[in-house]
Scaffold this motif. Structure first.
Motif, PDB file in Angstrom:
ATOM      1  N   PHE A   5      27.865  51.668  43.574  1.00  0.00           N
ATOM      2  CA  PHE A   5      28.862  50.743  44.104  1.00  0.00           C
ATOM      3  C   PHE A   5      29.869  51.582  44.858  1.00  0.00           C
ATOM      4  CE2 PHE A   5      32.780  48.287  43.988  1.00  0.00           C
ATOM      5  CZ  PHE A   5      32.321  47.067  44.464  1.00  0.00           C
ATOM      6  N   ASP A   6      30.113  51.227  46.086  1.00  0.00           N
ATOM      7  CA  ASP A   6      31.012  51.988  46.938  1.00  0.00           C
ATOM      8  C   ASP A   6      32.410  51.363  46.873  1.00  0.00           C
ATOM      9  OD1 ASP A   6      32.444  53.152  49.054  1.00  0.00           O
ATOM     10  OD2 ASP A   6      30.637  53.361  50.273  1.00  0.00           O
ATOM     11  N   PHE A   7      33.291  52.010  46.112  1.00  0.00           N
ATOM     12  CA  PHE A   7      34.641  51.474  45.932  1.00  0.00           C
ATOM     13  C   PHE A   7      35.443  51.506  47.229  1.00  0.00           C
ATOM     14  CE2 PHE A   7      33.379  52.222  41.591  1.00  0.00           C
ATOM     15  CZ  PHE A   7      33.891  51.120  40.933  1.00  0.00           C
ATOM     16  N   ALA A   8      35.203  52.502  48.068  1.00  0.00           N
ATOM     17  CA  ALA A   8      35.904  52.569  49.355  1.00  0.00           C
ATOM     18  C   ALA A   8      35.464  51.417  50.257  1.00  0.00           C
ATOM     19  CB  ALA A   8      35.649  53.915  50.030  1.00  0.00           C
ATOM     20  N   GLU A   9      34.194  51.123  50.251  1.00  0.00           N
ATOM     21  CA  GLU A   9      33.685  50.001  51.043  1.00  0.00           C
ATOM     22  C   GLU A   9      34.244  48.679  50.520  1.00  0.00           C
ATOM     23  OE1 GLU A   9      29.350  48.066  51.627  1.00  0.00           O
ATOM     24  OE2 GLU A   9      29.470  50.207  52.108  1.00  0.00           O
ATOM     25  N   ALA A  10      34.332  48.566  49.211  1.00  0.00           N
ATOM     26  CA  ALA A  10      34.902  47.355  48.610  1.00  0.00           C
ATOM     27  C   ALA A  10      36.361  47.198  49.022  1.00  0.00           C
ATOM     28  CB  ALA A  10      34.776  47.406  47.088  1.00  0.00           C
ATOM     29  N   ALA A  11      37.116  48.294  48.973  1.00  0.00           N
ATOM     30  CA  ALA A  11      38.522  48.235  49.388  1.00  0.00           C
ATOM     31  C   ALA A  11      38.624  47.791  50.839  1.00  0.00           C
ATOM     32  CB  ALA A  11      39.190  49.586  49.185  1.00  0.00           C
ATOM     33  N   PHE A 123      29.752  44.254  42.459  1.00  0.00           N
ATOM     34  CA  PHE A 123      30.489  45.004  41.452  1.00  0.00           C
ATOM     35  C   PHE A 123      30.069  44.578  40.043  1.00  0.00           C
ATOM     36  CE2 PHE A 123      34.086  45.382  38.511  1.00  0.00           C
ATOM     37  CZ  PHE A 123      34.136  46.767  38.453  1.00  0.00           C
ATOM     38  N   LEU A 124      29.922  43.300  39.822  1.00  0.00           N
ATOM     39  CA  LEU A 124      29.497  42.814  38.515  1.00  0.00           C
ATOM     40  C   LEU A 124      28.092  43.337  38.174  1.00  0.00           C
ATOM     41  CD1 LEU A 124      30.920  39.220  38.879  1.00  0.00           C
ATOM     42  CD2 LEU A 124      31.700  40.934  37.220  1.00  0.00           C
ATOM     43  N   GLU A 125      27.221  43.398  39.161  1.00  0.00           N
ATOM     44  CA  GLU A 125      25.889  43.977  38.952  1.00  0.00           C
ATOM     45  C   GLU A 125      26.002  45.461  38.607  1.00  0.00           C
ATOM     46  OE1 GLU A 125      24.094  42.884  42.652  1.00  0.00           O
ATOM     47  OE2 GLU A 125      23.313  41.005  41.838  1.00  0.00           O
ATOM     48  N   TYR A 126      26.906  46.146  39.271  1.00  0.00           N
ATOM     49  CA  TYR A 126      27.170  47.556  38.978  1.00  0.00           C
ATOM     50  C   TYR A 126      27.595  47.709  37.519  1.00  0.00           C
ATOM     51  CZ  TYR A 126      30.064  51.793  38.825  1.00  0.00           C
ATOM     52  OH  TYR A 126      30.648  52.982  38.470  1.00  0.00           O
TER      53      TYR A 126
END
Length: 154
Positions: A5-11, A123-126
């Motif tokens: 999961f790419d937190f930067a992409e999510a942001a 994210f939930l899948e992560y």
């Protein structure tokens, strides 16, 4: 199988949301609303920690405005994935799972686009892959599975 999961992409997916003028719904009982605003409003989003969201019995997470939820979502995901605990030692991840298990049906999710809802589902899948053991130990695996389905179906 490892999930990334790419937190930067999510942001980036939530970057269009500016810091709201109020975090908590206006119709909440005033002393409580004021306390919740003080807990969240004075800090930069990146500085917020699990304890800033109170405890499972008392905290602002269930009363966020749509603009606050959208603005805070990337940080909420980071806190949930970090195995952070609140002031009484409860894992914030479980509160996150509980809050998101019904899917994006609540008023607080009304500003989220299809792309942003997909980010939440990812994210939930992560969480269900990378944190499966903790989720199982805490007995939240059914709620997390429900959350994934509800956010994917949205």
């Amino acid at each position: 199988m490892k999930s990334n999961f790419d937190f930067a992409e999510a942001a980036g997916a939530f970057a269009c949301f500016a810091k709201p003028s109020a975090y908590v719904q206006a119709d909440l009982y005033e002393p409580e609303r004021d306390e919740y605003e003080q807990m969240l409003g004075g800090k930069a989003r990146e500085e917020l920690v699990a304890a800033d969201f109170g405890t499972v019995a008392w905290g602002p997470l269930c009363y966020l405005t749509p603009s606050a939820m959208a603005y805070l979502l990337p940080r909420l995901m980071e806190i949930a994935a970090s195995d952070a605990t609140d002031s009484i030692g409860d894992l914030f991840m479980m509160r996150f799972i509980n809050r998101f298990s019904a899917g994006p049906v609540g008023f607080e999710f009304s500003l989220l686009s299809a792309k942003q809802r997909t980010v939440v589902a990812s994210f939930l899948e992560y969480l269900s892959t990378e944190h499966a053991e903790v989720v199982r130990q805490e007995c939240w695996e059914d709620d997390l599975a429900e959350a994934v389905l509800n956010w994917r179906a949205a």
